[in-house]
Write an enzyme that holds these catalytic residues in place. Structure first.
Site, PDB file in Angstrom:
ATOM      1  N   ASP A 191      36.920  43.962  42.307  1.00 42.61           N
ATOM      2  CA  ASP A 191      37.981  44.921  41.995  1.00 42.61           C
ATOM      3  C   ASP A 191      39.367  44.474  42.425  1.00 42.61           C
ATOM      4  O   ASP A 191      40.255  45.286  42.651  1.00 42.61           O
ATOM      5  CB  ASP A 191      37.639  46.263  42.676  1.00 42.61           C
ATOM      6  N   GLU A 214      29.102  43.211  40.245  1.00 41.43           N
ATOM      7  CA  GLU A 214      29.374  44.343  41.150  1.00 41.43           C
ATOM      8  C   GLU A 214      30.098  45.456  40.381  1.00 41.43           C
ATOM      9  O   GLU A 214      31.149  45.948  40.765  1.00 41.43           O
ATOM     10  CB  GLU A 214      30.184  43.916  42.378  1.00 41.43           C
ATOM     11  N   GLU A 230      42.207  48.978  44.223  1.00 35.75           N
ATOM     12  CA  GLU A 230      40.873  48.530  43.784  1.00 35.75           C
ATOM     13  C   GLU A 230      40.160  49.528  42.875  1.00 35.75           C
ATOM     14  O   GLU A 230      39.477  49.128  41.934  1.00 35.75           O
ATOM     15  CB  GLU A 230      39.997  48.201  44.992  1.00 35.75           C
ATOM     16  N   HIS A 274      41.926  45.520  56.482  1.00 38.61           N
ATOM     17  CA  HIS A 274      42.945  44.931  55.604  1.00 38.61           C
ATOM     18  C   HIS A 274      43.362  45.848  54.462  1.00 38.61           C
ATOM     19  O   HIS A 274      44.240  45.479  53.671  1.00 38.61           O
ATOM     20  CB  HIS A 274      42.432  43.612  55.011  1.00 38.61           C
ATOM     21  N   ARG A 281      45.062  48.240  51.905  1.00 38.76           N
ATOM     22  CA  ARG A 281      46.467  48.622  51.736  1.00 38.76           C
ATOM     23  C   ARG A 281      46.727  50.060  52.167  1.00 38.76           C
ATOM     24  O   ARG A 281      47.758  50.367  52.736  1.00 38.76           O
ATOM     25  CB  ARG A 281      46.882  48.445  50.273  1.00 38.76           C
ATOM     26  N   HIS A 319      43.221  39.677  59.457  1.00 39.57           N
ATOM     27  CA  HIS A 319      43.479  39.259  58.075  1.00 39.57           C
ATOM     28  C   HIS A 319      44.896  38.663  57.975  1.00 39.57           C
ATOM     29  O   HIS A 319      45.811  39.162  58.626  1.00 39.57           O
ATOM     30  CB  HIS A 319      43.342  40.496  57.174  1.00 39.57           C
TER      31      HIS A 319
HETATM   32  C1  UD1 Z   1      43.175  41.279  48.503  1.00 43.12           C
HETATM   33  C2  UD1 Z   1      42.751  42.258  47.398  1.00 43.12           C
HETATM   34  C3  UD1 Z   1      41.774  43.275  47.955  1.00 43.12           C
HETATM   35  C4  UD1 Z   1      40.615  42.586  48.657  1.00 43.12           C
HETATM   36  C5  UD1 Z   1      41.155  41.627  49.717  1.00 43.12           C
HETATM   37  C6  UD1 Z   1      40.032  40.842  50.352  1.00 43.12           C
HETATM   38  C7  UD1 Z   1      44.310  42.886  45.597  1.00 43.12           C
HETATM   39  C8  UD1 Z   1      45.553  43.595  45.250  1.00 43.12           C
HETATM   40  N1  UD1 Z   1      43.932  42.945  46.894  1.00 43.12           N
HETATM   41  O1  UD1 Z   1      43.924  42.010  49.472  1.00 43.12           O
HETATM   42  O2  UD1 Z   1      41.277  44.063  46.902  1.00 43.12           O
HETATM   43  O3  UD1 Z   1      39.788  43.555  49.260  1.00 43.12           O
HETATM   44  O4  UD1 Z   1      42.047  40.685  49.088  1.00 43.12           O
HETATM   45  O5  UD1 Z   1      40.478  40.192  51.524  1.00 43.12           O
HETATM   46  O6  UD1 Z   1      43.720  42.262  44.748  1.00 43.12           O
HETATM   47  N2  UD1 Z   1      47.541  35.757  52.675  1.00 43.12           N
HETATM   48  C9  UD1 Z   1      47.662  34.501  53.268  1.00 43.12           C
HETATM   49  N3  UD1 Z   1      46.577  33.634  53.199  1.00 43.12           N
HETATM   50  C10 UD1 Z   1      45.420  33.952  52.563  1.00 43.12           C
HETATM   51  C11 UD1 Z   1      45.311  35.231  51.983  1.00 43.12           C
HETATM   52  C12 UD1 Z   1      46.374  36.119  52.040  1.00 43.12           C
HETATM   53  O7  UD1 Z   1      48.677  34.178  53.837  1.00 43.12           O
HETATM   54  O8  UD1 Z   1      44.480  33.123  52.513  1.00 43.12           O
HETATM   55  C13 UD1 Z   1      48.691  36.709  52.740  1.00 43.12           C
HETATM   56  C14 UD1 Z   1      49.803  36.344  51.754  1.00 43.12           C
HETATM   57  O9  UD1 Z   1      51.032  36.618  52.357  1.00 43.12           O
HETATM   58  C15 UD1 Z   1      49.595  37.319  50.629  1.00 43.12           C
HETATM   59  C16 UD1 Z   1      49.123  38.542  51.380  1.00 43.12           C
HETATM   60  O10 UD1 Z   1      48.265  38.019  52.392  1.00 43.12           O
HETATM   61  O11 UD1 Z   1      50.799  37.550  49.920  1.00 43.12           O
HETATM   62  C17 UD1 Z   1      48.400  39.577  50.572  1.00 43.12           C
HETATM   63  O12 UD1 Z   1      47.409  39.020  49.723  1.00 43.12           O
HETATM   64  P1  UD1 Z   1      46.841  39.894  48.477  1.00 43.12           P
HETATM   65  O13 UD1 Z   1      45.791  39.082  47.802  1.00 43.12           O
HETATM   66  O14 UD1 Z   1      47.935  40.448  47.653  1.00 43.12           O
HETATM   67  O15 UD1 Z   1      46.207  41.189  49.180  1.00 43.12           O
HETATM   68  P2  UD1 Z   1      45.114  41.329  50.290  1.00 43.12           P
HETATM   69  O16 UD1 Z   1      45.578  42.365  51.250  1.00 43.12           O
HETATM   70  O17 UD1 Z   1      44.700  40.012  50.819  1.00 43.12           O
HETATM   71  N1  UDP Z   2      34.575  37.617  56.327  1.00 41.14           N
HETATM   72  C1  UDP Z   2      34.710  36.287  56.745  1.00 41.14           C
HETATM   73  N2  UDP Z   2      35.544  36.019  57.821  1.00 41.14           N
HETATM   74  C2  UDP Z   2      36.214  36.993  58.474  1.00 41.14           C
HETATM   75  C3  UDP Z   2      36.091  38.334  58.021  1.00 41.14           C
HETATM   76  C4  UDP Z   2      35.269  38.598  56.938  1.00 41.14           C
HETATM   77  O1  UDP Z   2      34.103  35.386  56.169  1.00 41.14           O
HETATM   78  O2  UDP Z   2      36.936  36.681  59.442  1.00 41.14           O
HETATM   79  C5  UDP Z   2      33.705  37.895  55.155  1.00 41.14           C
HETATM   80  C6  UDP Z   2      32.715  39.034  55.297  1.00 41.14           C
HETATM   81  O3  UDP Z   2      31.477  38.587  55.827  1.00 41.14           O
HETATM   82  C7  UDP Z   2      32.571  39.555  53.877  1.00 41.14           C
HETATM   83  C8  UDP Z   2      33.929  39.258  53.250  1.00 41.14           C
HETATM   84  O4  UDP Z   2      34.568  38.315  54.110  1.00 41.14           O
HETATM   85  O5  UDP Z   2      31.603  38.837  53.134  1.00 41.14           O
HETATM   86  C9  UDP Z   2      34.733  40.513  53.136  1.00 41.14           C
HETATM   87  O6  UDP Z   2      36.025  40.208  52.799  1.00 41.14           O
HETATM   88  P1  UDP Z   2      37.204  41.241  52.930  1.00 41.14           P
HETATM   89  O7  UDP Z   2      36.893  42.213  54.003  1.00 41.14           O
HETATM   90  O8  UDP Z   2      38.451  40.436  53.053  1.00 41.14           O
HETATM   91  O9  UDP Z   2      37.239  41.938  51.504  1.00 41.14           O
HETATM   92  P2  UDP Z   2      36.498  43.209  50.861  1.00 41.14           P
HETATM   93  O10 UDP Z   2      35.036  42.983  50.951  1.00 41.14           O
HETATM   94  O11 UDP Z   2      36.960  44.428  51.586  1.00 41.14           O
HETATM   95  O12 UDP Z   2      37.009  43.208  49.451  1.00 41.14           O
END
Ligand code: UD1
Ligand code: UDP
Length: 365
Positions: free
Chosen positions: A95, A117, A131, A203, A205, A236
């Site tokens: 999602d 999923e 999501e 993490h 939003r 995160h």
């Molecule tokens: C995203 C997804 C969320 C998912 C989550 C899993 C969207 C809008 N959000 O949220 O559904 O549950 O991932 O973790 O699709 N960043 C880094 N390094 C990384 C990853 C992220 O620096 O490896 C930082 C960047 O500044 C980036 C910010 O995190 O701009 C947000 O990333 P984004 O993918 O927009 O949203 P998440 O909160 O990570």
């Molecule tokens: N996870 C990981 N390292 C971490 C925290 C989470 O590998 O430090 C794994 C966790 O086991 C799960 C996935 O990341 O499989 C979940 O990711 P996240 O919580 O970012 O996203 P969501 O599932 O909420 O979309």
């Protein structure tokens, strides 16, 4: 048949890795992987663990990206790959914005989209945000739905999706988890002796700001109340999360604020945990399979199967509510035992094989 698997963030990588590997093992398919790299480091970590290389990499991540900027980059980037590879099917999981745009880009080219999923619903369009909207939109553009539970399947049927397009597969996260949990790796941190460890992730939003502050304040109070408890919090990389967490919680020998762990290390940390506090979707699915109680740091959840068997409880984001829920489990062994299920309502580790079969059936192979 040419298949394009689209992956953007850490959880998609974890849940798609077993699917990609199973599809690649079947010579009916030419499988290519498109990394949007909505997450960069987190995505690369998972793919290197599973030994999967990308065929295309959009590398879209920029610091603090907004949803409209991200959506615009993704839709045009994914379309350019569709144009050059011209797949017979696009497959994506979950999602995120990557998944919604993959479904939309496939739709614009009249290419069938298969949704892994499928059917998770909170029934609140703004929670989780974005999501819930993403998965509804992706679901209604899909030609094939892989539902992780019968509850998810029922949600789709209630929305008018044709039952013959839905296959109940279980969740591929259990495939990834069971494989990974076989390995005994060190989680990469040390805990005070004889302590009960609470593992925390957050993490979402909708938890930015006050809710996340409440969560951090509750953690501080729990540490003050129980001297045998320690907290491990892989933070995160989203800057909104890091600012709040590091602004409120100070490192000490019982509070470990660490960088996100590699998947193997995180699974090992879950195994060591006494209790898990999280707003993560994936962790709500994994922890019950490891027999670990989860308090969900949200007002509602679409992962209702774990809630129904008692392996997870909704703790919300009010400071006192979180302290009360945690205290109940720390003080009362009977309450704790009620949450130790040890089997998963999300599947048996065979979801990817069922997905391969369903894709073959779709193409009459
Ligand atoms: C995203 C997804 C969320 C998912 C989550 C899993 C969207 C809008 N959000 O949220 O559904 O549950 O991932 O973790 O699709 N960043 C880094 N390094 C990384 C990853 C992220 O620096 O490896 C930082 C960047 O500044 C980036 C910010 O995190 O701009 C947000 O990333 P984004 O993918 O927009 O949203 P998440 O909160 O990570
Ligand atoms: N996870 C990981 N390292 C971490 C925290 C989470 O590998 O430090 C794994 C966790 O086991 C799960 C996935 O990341 O499989 C979940 O990711 P996240 O919580 O970012 O996203 P969501 O599932 O909420 O979309």
């Amino acid at each position: 048949m040419k298949l394009l698997c689209v992956v953007g963030t850490r959880p998609e990588a974890i849940k798609m890795a077993p699917v990609i590997m199973a599809l690649r093992n079947d010579n009916a398919f030419e499988v290519r992987v498109l990394a949007t790299a909505q997450h960069r480091h987190l995505l690369d970590q998972v793919f290197s663990l599973f030994g999967i290389a990308y065929d295309y990499d959009l590398d879209v991540m920029t610091p603090n990206q907004t949803l409209p900027e991200l959506t615009a980059k993704l839709i045009t980037g994914i379309d350019s790959v569709l144009e050059s590879f011209n797949p017979d099917m696009v497959i994506a999981q979950g999602d995120t914005t990557t998944v919604f745009t993959a479904a939309l880009a496939a739709f614009y080219r009249k290419t069938p989209f298969a949704h892994v999923e499928a059917g998770l619903r909170s029934r609140d369009l703004y929670s989780p945000f974005p999501e819930e909207g993403n998965r509804i939109l992706a679901g209604h553009l899909a030609a094939l739905h892989f539902a992780p539970t019968t509850l998810a399947q029922d949600n789709l049927i209630r929305e008018g999706i044709d039952a013959c397009k839905i296959v109940m597969t279980g969740n591929t996260v259990i495939d990834a988890l069971l494989e990974t949990a076989k390995q005994d790796v060190e989680p990469g941190f040390t805990l005070p002796e004889n302590s009960r460890m609470i593992l925390v992730t957050s993490h979402r939003r909708e938890n930015f700001g006050e809710p996340l502050k409440n969560i951090c304040n509750a953690l501080r109070s729990i540490i003050a109340k129980y001297d045998d408890v320690c907290i491990v919090f892989p933070v995160h990389p989203n800057p909104h999360v890091r600012e709040t967490v590091y602004g409120i919680l100070a490192e000490n020998d019982r509070i470990k604020l660490i960088n996100p762990l590699g998947y193997e290390q995180f699974v090992s940390a879950m195994k060591q945990a006494h209790l898990i506090l999280t707003d993560s979707g994936g962790v709500q699915e994994e922890a019950p399979a490891l027999g670990k109680p989860v308090l969900v740091l949200r007002q509602e959840t679409e992962r209702t199967a774990a809630l129904a068997v008692g392996a997870t409880r909704l703790a919300g984001t009010d400071e006192q509510d979180i302290i009360d829920h945690v205290s109940t489990l720390l003080d009362n062994p009977n309450e704790y035992r009620k949450m130790v299920i040890g089997t998963s309502p999300y599947g048996d580790g065979q979801a990817s094989m069922k997905i391969v079969r369903a894709v073959k059936d779709f193409f009459h192979l």
